[in-house]
Write a protein that holds these residues in place. Structure first.
Motif, PDB file in Angstrom:
ATOM      1  N   ARG A  28       0.735  -1.036  -0.206  1.00 44.23           N
ATOM      2  CA  ARG A  28       0.405  -0.178   0.341  1.00 44.23           C
ATOM      3  C   ARG A  28       0.622   0.462  -0.113  1.00 44.23           C
ATOM      4  N   LEU A  29       0.007   2.059  -0.279  1.00 46.88           N
ATOM      5  CA  LEU A  29       1.148   3.733  -0.216  1.00 46.88           C
ATOM      6  C   LEU A  29       0.872   4.626   1.445  1.00 46.88           C
ATOM      7  N   ALA A  30       1.487   5.140   2.028  1.00 45.33           N
ATOM      8  CA  ALA A  30       1.198   6.504   2.798  1.00 45.33           C
ATOM      9  C   ALA A  30       2.186   7.059   2.884  1.00 45.33           C
ATOM     10  N   ALA A  31       1.215   8.519   2.865  1.00 40.76           N
ATOM     11  CA  ALA A  31       1.473   9.783   2.696  1.00 40.76           C
ATOM     12  C   ALA A  31       2.017  10.258   4.320  1.00 40.76           C
ATOM     13  N   VAL A  32       3.206  10.306   3.991  1.00 43.07           N
ATOM     14  CA  VAL A  32       3.862  10.667   5.191  1.00 43.07           C
ATOM     15  C   VAL A  32       4.089  12.682   5.870  1.00 43.07           C
ATOM     16  N   TYR A  33       4.240  12.987   6.656  1.00 42.60           N
ATOM     17  CA  TYR A  33       5.498  13.941   6.859  1.00 42.60           C
ATOM     18  C   TYR A  33       7.170  13.396   6.775  1.00 42.60           C
ATOM     19  N   ALA A  34       8.127  14.030   5.942  1.00 44.86           N
ATOM     20  CA  ALA A  34       9.783  13.252   6.097  1.00 44.86           C
ATOM     21  C   ALA A  34      10.613  13.848   6.837  1.00 44.86           C
ATOM     22  N   PRO A  35      11.314  13.984   7.626  1.00 47.23           N
ATOM     23  CA  PRO A  35      12.047  14.793   8.456  1.00 47.23           C
ATOM     24  C   PRO A  35      13.089  14.392   8.000  1.00 47.23           C
ATOM     25  N   GLY A  36      14.339  15.296   7.252  1.00 47.39           N
ATOM     26  CA  GLY A  36      15.375  15.425   6.036  1.00 47.39           C
ATOM     27  C   GLY A  36      15.662  15.225   4.636  1.00 47.39           C
ATOM     28  N   CYS A  37      13.488  14.826   4.316  1.00 46.98           N
ATOM     29  CA  CYS A  37      13.330  14.814   3.011  1.00 46.98           C
ATOM     30  C   CYS A  37      14.189  16.235   2.245  1.00 46.98           C
TER      31      CYS A  37
ATOM     32  N   MET B 161      12.194  19.258   0.872  1.00 46.49           N
ATOM     33  CA  MET B 161      10.987  19.374   1.608  1.00 46.49           C
ATOM     34  C   MET B 161       9.697  19.427   1.065  1.00 46.49           C
ATOM     35  N   ASP B 162       8.899  18.282   1.120  1.00 49.77           N
ATOM     36  CA  ASP B 162       6.875  18.486   0.899  1.00 49.77           C
ATOM     37  C   ASP B 162       6.190  17.659   1.642  1.00 49.77           C
ATOM     38  N   PHE B 163       5.286  17.271   1.198  1.00 48.76           N
ATOM     39  CA  PHE B 163       4.229  15.549   1.119  1.00 48.76           C
ATOM     40  C   PHE B 163       5.196  14.534   0.228  1.00 48.76           C
ATOM     41  N   HIS B 164       5.306  14.092   1.112  1.00 45.80           N
ATOM     42  CA  HIS B 164       6.798  12.049   0.993  1.00 45.80           C
ATOM     43  C   HIS B 164       5.659  12.025   1.061  1.00 45.80           C
ATOM     44  N   ALA B 165       5.923  11.022  -0.232  1.00 42.60           N
ATOM     45  CA  ALA B 165       5.435   9.275  -0.489  1.00 42.60           C
ATOM     46  C   ALA B 165       6.020   8.069  -0.050  1.00 42.60           C
ATOM     47  N   VAL B 166       5.425   6.965   0.715  1.00 42.29           N
ATOM     48  CA  VAL B 166       6.284   5.740   1.145  1.00 42.29           C
ATOM     49  C   VAL B 166       5.502   4.818   0.330  1.00 42.29           C
TER      50      VAL B 166
END
Length: 270
Positions: A181-190, A193-198
């Motif tokens: 599945r896909l998770a939308a996340v906040y990603a410190p260090g990205c 920087m933006d909304f991130h998906a993993v």
């Protein structure tokens, strides 16, 4: 370093023409083990709007409101303490997250996956093989993909952004009968920087994060929304009227030094 102390924020500005119903998925998921001190403000031409909160899957929250013509401003900030419990398998996960979906056309990749990977390997090894393959196959290029591109488009293009990487990981995993599945996340260090998906894959009854972009350490991720693909996890959506996004600024930091990620480790989003 466990990255238990984290701070995140999002500032979104948009122009609205006509009446429209808007849905946000920017708030930190409500999960056991997390303490979240947060504030959400939505204004239209400087006047606060009434916002309803709806519970979504896996602790996610949808904030919904109606806006008329004007300048829309959305401000969210949260301070997170603690670690969420690792996401465990739920009864329908093995069904829902094996099916093809809007951006994860895994049924088109059965033959490719069978020829590219050793299907005799254990699911954990296959998941690691998929992560390495996608990391090597794709180049991170903002603007290289269209909003309508699915996993097979990304495979052919060889480039994309975080959601494209995640969609391809999820599609290849499903093609090899590993729920994903896909998770939308906040990603410190990205960076950028933006909304991130993993991606997340189900291994031994527990959901494990895979980020083939390598842009942020998984141990610091903060879950926002979870679903079959980006259609379920969009940070901003509207129905009726016209909405034009003018700007979106996201921040995410951890207390102390940023953790170091080891791609060989099985890391849940917590």
């Amino acid at each position: 370093m466990d990255a238990s102390g984290r701070e995140v924020s999002a500032a979104i500005d948009a122009d609205i023409v006509g009446e429209t119903d808007i849905e946000l998925q920017i708030a930190v998921a409500r999960l056991p083990g997390l303490e979240v001190d947060e504030h959400l403000e939505v204004t239209l031409d400087g006047t606060a709007l009434e916002v309803d909160e709806l519970a979504s899957a896996h602790g996610g929250r949808i904030h919904r409101f109606t806006a008329h013509e004007g300048e829309l401003a959305i401000r969210y900030e949260a301070r997170i303490q603690g670690r969420a419990e690792a996401s465990q398998e739920e009864p329908l996960d093995g069904s829902i997250y094996l099916r093809p979906s809007r951006y994860v056309d895994s049924d088109r990749l059965f033959g490719f996956a069978g020829g590219q990977f050793d299907l005799e390997r254990e699911p954990v090894e296959l998941a690691q093989d998929i992560a390495r393959f996608v990391a090597d196959r794709l180049e991170y290029v903002p603007g290289a993909s269209a909003p309508t591109d699915g996993a097979s488009d990304t495979l052919l293009a060889g480039a994309g952004v975080c959601r494209d990487y995640a969609h391809l990981v999820v599609a290849l995993a499903r093609a090899m009968q590993i729920p994903a599945r896909l998770a939308a996340v906040y990603a410190p260090g990205c960076d950028p920087m933006d909304f991130h998906a993993v991606a997340e894959v189900l291994l031994d009854g527990r959901w494990t994060a895979i980020d083939a972009t390598g842009l942020a350490p998984r141990v610091s991720l903060v879950r926002i929304a979870t679903g079959r693909d980006a259609a379920d996890t969009a940070f901003l959506d509207n129905h009726g009227g016209t909405m034009t996004l003018r700007s979106s600024v996201v921040t995410a930091i951890v207390d102390g030094a940023l953790p170091v990620d080891d791609i060989a480790e099985l890391v849940p989003i917590r």
